[in-house]
Design a protein around this motif. Structure first.
Motif, PDB file in Angstrom:
ATOM      1  N   PHE A  89     -70.886 -70.403  14.614  1.00  0.00           N
ATOM      2  CA  PHE A  89     -70.456 -71.756  14.967  1.00  0.00           C
ATOM      3  C   PHE A  89     -69.535 -72.346  13.906  1.00  0.00           C
ATOM      4  O   PHE A  89     -69.630 -72.041  12.714  1.00  0.00           O
ATOM      5  N   CYS A  90     -68.646 -73.217  14.379  1.00  0.00           N
ATOM      6  CA  CYS A  90     -67.773 -74.002  13.518  1.00  0.00           C
ATOM      7  C   CYS A  90     -67.719 -75.412  14.098  1.00  0.00           C
ATOM      8  O   CYS A  90     -68.683 -75.832  14.761  1.00  0.00           O
ATOM      9  N   ASN A  91     -66.635 -76.154  13.866  1.00  0.00           N
ATOM     10  CA  ASN A  91     -66.654 -77.573  14.218  1.00  0.00           C
ATOM     11  C   ASN A  91     -65.652 -78.003  15.278  1.00  0.00           C
ATOM     12  O   ASN A  91     -65.623 -79.169  15.648  1.00  0.00           O
ATOM     13  N   SER A  92     -64.832 -77.083  15.776  1.00  0.00           N
ATOM     14  CA  SER A  92     -63.843 -77.451  16.783  1.00  0.00           C
ATOM     15  C   SER A  92     -63.293 -76.213  17.455  1.00  0.00           C
ATOM     16  O   SER A  92     -63.426 -75.091  16.929  1.00  0.00           O
ATOM     17  N   GLY A  93     -62.633 -76.410  18.595  1.00  0.00           N
ATOM     18  CA  GLY A  93     -61.951 -75.307  19.244  1.00  0.00           C
ATOM     19  C   GLY A  93     -60.807 -74.774  18.404  1.00  0.00           C
ATOM     20  O   GLY A  93     -60.530 -73.569  18.404  1.00  0.00           O
ATOM     21  N   THR A  94     -60.119 -75.663  17.696  1.00  0.00           N
ATOM     22  CA  THR A  94     -59.043 -75.223  16.797  1.00  0.00           C
ATOM     23  C   THR A  94     -59.568 -74.224  15.779  1.00  0.00           C
ATOM     24  O   THR A  94     -58.991 -73.154  15.571  1.00  0.00           O
ATOM     25  N   GLU A  95     -60.680 -74.565  15.131  1.00  0.00           N
ATOM     26  CA  GLU A  95     -61.262 -73.667  14.141  1.00  0.00           C
ATOM     27  C   GLU A  95     -61.687 -72.353  14.769  1.00  0.00           C
ATOM     28  O   GLU A  95     -61.504 -71.275  14.184  1.00  0.00           O
ATOM     29  N   ALA A  96     -62.268 -72.428  15.960  1.00  0.00           N
ATOM     30  CA  ALA A  96     -62.747 -71.217  16.621  1.00  0.00           C
ATOM     31  C   ALA A  96     -61.602 -70.240  16.872  1.00  0.00           C
ATOM     32  O   ALA A  96     -61.711 -69.041  16.576  1.00  0.00           O
ATOM     33  N   VAL A  97     -60.492 -70.731  17.429  1.00  0.00           N
ATOM     34  CA  VAL A  97     -59.345 -69.861  17.706  1.00  0.00           C
ATOM     35  C   VAL A  97     -58.764 -69.321  16.400  1.00  0.00           C
ATOM     36  O   VAL A  97     -58.415 -68.136  16.300  1.00  0.00           O
ATOM     37  N   MET A  98     -58.664 -70.171  15.394  1.00  0.00           N
ATOM     38  CA  MET A  98     -58.131 -69.736  14.107  1.00  0.00           C
ATOM     39  C   MET A  98     -58.983 -68.605  13.519  1.00  0.00           C
ATOM     40  O   MET A  98     -58.450 -67.586  13.059  1.00  0.00           O
ATOM     41  N   HIS A  99     -60.310 -68.752  13.551  1.00  0.00           N
ATOM     42  CA  HIS A  99     -61.184 -67.714  13.005  1.00  0.00           C
ATOM     43  C   HIS A  99     -61.107 -66.433  13.823  1.00  0.00           C
ATOM     44  O   HIS A  99     -61.142 -65.325  13.265  1.00  0.00           O
ATOM     45  N   ALA A 100     -61.009 -66.560  15.140  1.00  0.00           N
ATOM     46  CA  ALA A 100     -60.910 -65.370  15.978  1.00  0.00           C
ATOM     47  C   ALA A 100     -59.621 -64.604  15.671  1.00  0.00           C
ATOM     48  O   ALA A 100     -59.617 -63.361  15.625  1.00  0.00           O
ATOM     49  N   ILE A 101     -58.524 -65.323  15.470  1.00  0.00           N
ATOM     50  CA  ILE A 101     -57.264 -64.672  15.117  1.00  0.00           C
ATOM     51  C   ILE A 101     -57.383 -63.968  13.767  1.00  0.00           C
ATOM     52  O   ILE A 101     -56.942 -62.822  13.602  1.00  0.00           O
ATOM     53  N   LYS A 102     -57.993 -64.624  12.791  1.00  0.00           N
ATOM     54  CA  LYS A 102     -58.190 -64.000  11.486  1.00  0.00           C
ATOM     55  C   LYS A 102     -59.068 -62.754  11.605  1.00  0.00           C
ATOM     56  O   LYS A 102     -58.810 -61.737  10.942  1.00  0.00           O
ATOM     57  N   GLY A 103     -60.093 -62.830  12.465  1.00  0.00           N
ATOM     58  CA  GLY A 103     -60.937 -61.666  12.685  1.00  0.00           C
ATOM     59  C   GLY A 103     -60.161 -60.517  13.295  1.00  0.00           C
ATOM     60  O   GLY A 103     -60.323 -59.347  12.904  1.00  0.00           O
ATOM     61  N   ALA A 104     -59.304 -60.823  14.272  1.00  0.00           N
ATOM     62  CA  ALA A 104     -58.491 -59.792  14.911  1.00  0.00           C
ATOM     63  C   ALA A 104     -57.530 -59.156  13.915  1.00  0.00           C
ATOM     64  O   ALA A 104     -57.303 -57.929  13.939  1.00  0.00           O
ATOM     65  N   ARG A 105     -56.948 -59.948  13.046  1.00  0.00           N
ATOM     66  CA  ARG A 105     -56.033 -59.406  12.044  1.00  0.00           C
ATOM     67  C   ARG A 105     -56.771 -58.464  11.093  1.00  0.00           C
ATOM     68  O   ARG A 105     -56.252 -57.400  10.720  1.00  0.00           O
ATOM     69  N   ALA A 106     -57.972 -58.848  10.700  1.00  0.00           N
ATOM     70  CA  ALA A 106     -58.740 -57.998   9.786  1.00  0.00           C
ATOM     71  C   ALA A 106     -59.149 -56.683  10.460  1.00  0.00           C
ATOM     72  O   ALA A 106     -59.125 -55.619   9.832  1.00  0.00           O
ATOM     73  N   LEU A 107     -59.506 -56.745  11.733  1.00  0.00           N
ATOM     74  CA  LEU A 107     -59.948 -55.545  12.436  1.00  0.00           C
ATOM     75  C   LEU A 107     -58.807 -54.579  12.725  1.00  0.00           C
ATOM     76  O   LEU A 107     -59.014 -53.360  12.759  1.00  0.00           O
ATOM     77  N   THR A 108     -57.609 -55.097  12.947  1.00  0.00           N
ATOM     78  CA  THR A 108     -56.472 -54.244  13.319  1.00  0.00           C
ATOM     79  C   THR A 108     -55.560 -53.895  12.163  1.00  0.00           C
ATOM     80  O   THR A 108     -54.797 -52.924  12.253  1.00  0.00           O
ATOM     81  N   GLY A 109     -55.586 -54.686  11.099  1.00  0.00           N
ATOM     82  CA  GLY A 109     -54.642 -54.483  10.002  1.00  0.00           C
ATOM     83  C   GLY A 109     -53.239 -54.944  10.343  1.00  0.00           C
ATOM     84  O   GLY A 109     -52.280 -54.606   9.638  1.00  0.00           O
ATOM     85  N   ARG A 110     -53.097 -55.727  11.416  1.00  0.00           N
ATOM     86  CA  ARG A 110     -51.796 -56.260  11.831  1.00  0.00           C
ATOM     87  C   ARG A 110     -51.829 -57.780  11.699  1.00  0.00           C
ATOM     88  O   ARG A 110     -52.893 -58.373  11.573  1.00  0.00           O
ATOM     89  N   HIS A 111     -50.642 -58.397  11.761  1.00  0.00           N
ATOM     90  CA  HIS A 111     -50.640 -59.851  11.579  1.00  0.00           C
ATOM     91  C   HIS A 111     -50.001 -60.617  12.730  1.00  0.00           C
ATOM     92  O   HIS A 111     -50.232 -61.814  12.886  1.00  0.00           O
ATOM     93  N   LEU A 256     -70.861 -83.702  20.773  1.00  0.00           N
ATOM     94  CA  LEU A 256     -70.705 -83.712  19.316  1.00  0.00           C
ATOM     95  C   LEU A 256     -69.715 -82.626  18.895  1.00  0.00           C
ATOM     96  O   LEU A 256     -69.463 -81.687  19.646  1.00  0.00           O
ATOM     97  N   PRO A 257     -69.143 -82.736  17.685  1.00  0.00           N
ATOM     98  CA  PRO A 257     -68.173 -81.739  17.236  1.00  0.00           C
ATOM     99  C   PRO A 257     -68.794 -80.342  17.177  1.00  0.00           C
ATOM    100  O   PRO A 257     -69.871 -80.147  16.615  1.00  0.00           O
ATOM    101  N   VAL A 258     -68.068 -79.370  17.758  1.00  0.00           N
ATOM    102  CA  VAL A 258     -68.584 -78.003  17.774  1.00  0.00           C
ATOM    103  C   VAL A 258     -67.443 -77.038  18.075  1.00  0.00           C
ATOM    104  O   VAL A 258     -66.434 -77.407  18.670  1.00  0.00           O
ATOM    105  N   GLY A 259     -67.610 -75.824  17.657  1.00  0.00           N
ATOM    106  CA  GLY A 259     -66.742 -74.718  18.021  1.00  0.00           C
ATOM    107  C   GLY A 259     -67.547 -73.453  17.823  1.00  0.00           C
ATOM    108  O   GLY A 259     -68.596 -73.460  17.164  1.00  0.00           O
ATOM    109  N   ALA A 260     -67.091 -72.343  18.398  1.00  0.00           N
ATOM    110  CA  ALA A 260     -67.829 -71.092  18.249  1.00  0.00           C
ATOM    111  C   ALA A 260     -66.920 -69.914  18.502  1.00  0.00           C
ATOM    112  O   ALA A 260     -65.991 -69.981  19.312  1.00  0.00           O
ATOM    113  N   VAL A 261     -67.211 -68.816  17.802  1.00  0.00           N
ATOM    114  CA  VAL A 261     -66.603 -67.520  18.079  1.00  0.00           C
ATOM    115  C   VAL A 261     -67.729 -66.582  18.461  1.00  0.00           C
ATOM    116  O   VAL A 261     -68.738 -66.477  17.750  1.00  0.00           O
TER     117      VAL A 261
END
Length: 416
Positions: A89-111, A256-261
């Motif tokens: 969990f995080c605090n917003s949809g913005t944060e959730a998408v941002m973290h998911a993108i960072k996770g994808a970059r780490a898993l693939t080694g691409r940016h 209430l404020p929330v986000g999730a990956v």
């Protein structure tokens, strides 16, 4: 004041909410079809949420420690969909998408990433690319979809590293992905994007994306921040999507404020910090706070299969009643959407995605007038005349909404 809640000459100021109604500071009673931009599926002051918050508050509003409530909410999500096996969990949809993108970059080694034209995924510079492209700039010199900036000062490298895809053109989408797929870490996809017309993404586009992801090892991120409400299990099973990550927010926080990956244990391991520094750190002072977790639990426990079916049925009734009235009056206007989500379009053309939903100057002016007329009659939509239904609504509210919306659209010059 939030930019999203502003419209000319000025919005009403809310005093309190009661179910699907808002009472403003001037004492007006307004049917709320914006419900804080689709985040309140049970409307305002939903008694089970209020009671859950009262109980949680008595135990403490925030801790620098985990609580059982975050486990309970994660388990509830996992029970609803096979694509939500693990959740952070995080605090917003913005944060959730941002973290998911960072996770994808780490898993693939691409940016590099790809996203669809006109689709909103939060206030993150990469994902804002192409958000408000227009006929003047939406095609590049080579015929590709232009990577246009949204915020002033967006670094040129952000535009280079973000590929824009067409929402409703499978052939063009497949060609773009075949050209650049091997360089992509992720494709971010909202299968029922509000900003792209509030229409489902064509199945053949989804198929093209999934084929490219499998072929080139691209992570597929399904943004269900808004469209999770469309079925008990969310939007991915509904539209045949098999995502690597799912991003959630809005209704899972109960107001209430929330986000999730969410994702499989294999994919979510990129955030695992139990054995030292994780590949991607995901945290925040108020992430998984017990207040948001309590509100989310109460909300989803009462948004069961029967509640989802009932609310989606009300949406079908609304669209049918409005569109029958438009047809009877030979109006080109049309109310589109799926389930409890809807949006008004005026041009009479088929709406399939961002470009076909892009309003002309005359249509934009008329939509602004209709929005104002509805508010004057006691109904709040978002400024682009989209909305969502909530469970306190009955056939009575649907009839009021349908008849008032139809009347406002027909009375607006040029659309009746």
């Amino acid at each position: 004041m939030r930019q999203a809640s502003w419209f000319a000459p000025h919005p009403p100021y809310a005093l309190k909410g009661e179910g699907c109604w808002i009472i403003d500071v001037d004492g007006r009673r307004i049917l709320d079809c914006a419900n804080n931009f689709f985040s309140l599926v049970h409307g305002h002051a939903f008694p089970p949420v209020i009671e859950a918050l009262r109980s949680a508050m008595e135990r403490g509003t925030a801790f620098g420690l985990p609580t059982e409530s975050e486990i309970e909410l994660a388990e509830l999500l996992a029970a609803r969909s096979p694509f939500l096996q693990q959740t952070r969990f995080c605090n917003s949809g913005t944060e959730a998408v941002m973290h998911a993108i960072k996770g994808a970059r780490a898993l693939t080694g691409r940016h590099r990433i790809a996203k669809f034209e006109g689709c909103y995924h939060g206030a993150y510079d990469y994902i804002e690319v192409g958000l408000e492209s227009s006929p003047d700039n939406w095609d590049g010199p080579d015929g590709s979809l232009a990577s246009t900036p949204y915020a002033k000062g967006t670094p040129p490298s952000v535009l280079t590293d973000t590929v824009v895809l067409p929402y409703d053109d499978a052939v063009r989408c497949e060609a773009i992905l075949r050209t650049c797929g091997s360089s992509l870490a992720a494709v971010v996809l909202d299968p029922h994007a509000s900003r792209a017309g509030m229409m489902p993404m064509p199945p053949e586009v989804i198929a093209a994306v999934q084929a490219a992801c499998r072929r080139d090892g691209i992570m597929l991120i399904a943004d269900e921040v808004i469209c999770f409400r469309l079925s008990y299990a969310g939007a991915s099973p509904l539209y045949g999507i098999e995502p690597d990550f799912v991003t959630l927010a809005k209704v899972i926080g109960g107001g209430l404020p929330v986000g999730a990956v969410s994702g499989s244990p294999e994919r979510m391991s990129v955030f695992d910090h139990s054995r030292g520094k994780p590949a991607v750190a995901m945290g925040g002072t108020f992430s998984a706070n017990p207040m948001s977790m309590a509100a989310g639990l109460a909300t989803l426990r009462h948004y069961d299969r029967s509640a989802v079916a009932r609310l989606n049925g009300l949406g079908d009734k609304l669209r049918e009643r409005v569109n029958e009235a438009f047809a009877a009056n030979q109006s080109p206007a049309r109310l589109v959407g799926t389930g409890s989500l809807f949006r008004l379009h005026l041009g009479g053309r088929e709406i399939t995605g961002y470009r076909s939903s892009y309003p002309t100057t005359a249509e934009a002016t008329a939509l602004h007038q209709i929005h104002g007329a509805l508010l004057a009659s006691g109904i709040l939509l978002t400024p682009n005349c989209s909305g969502a239904l909530t469970t306190p609504m009955t056939d009575k509210e649907i009839a009021f909404l349908a008849d008032t919306l139809t009347s406002a659209a027909l009375k607006t010059s040029g659309w009746g």
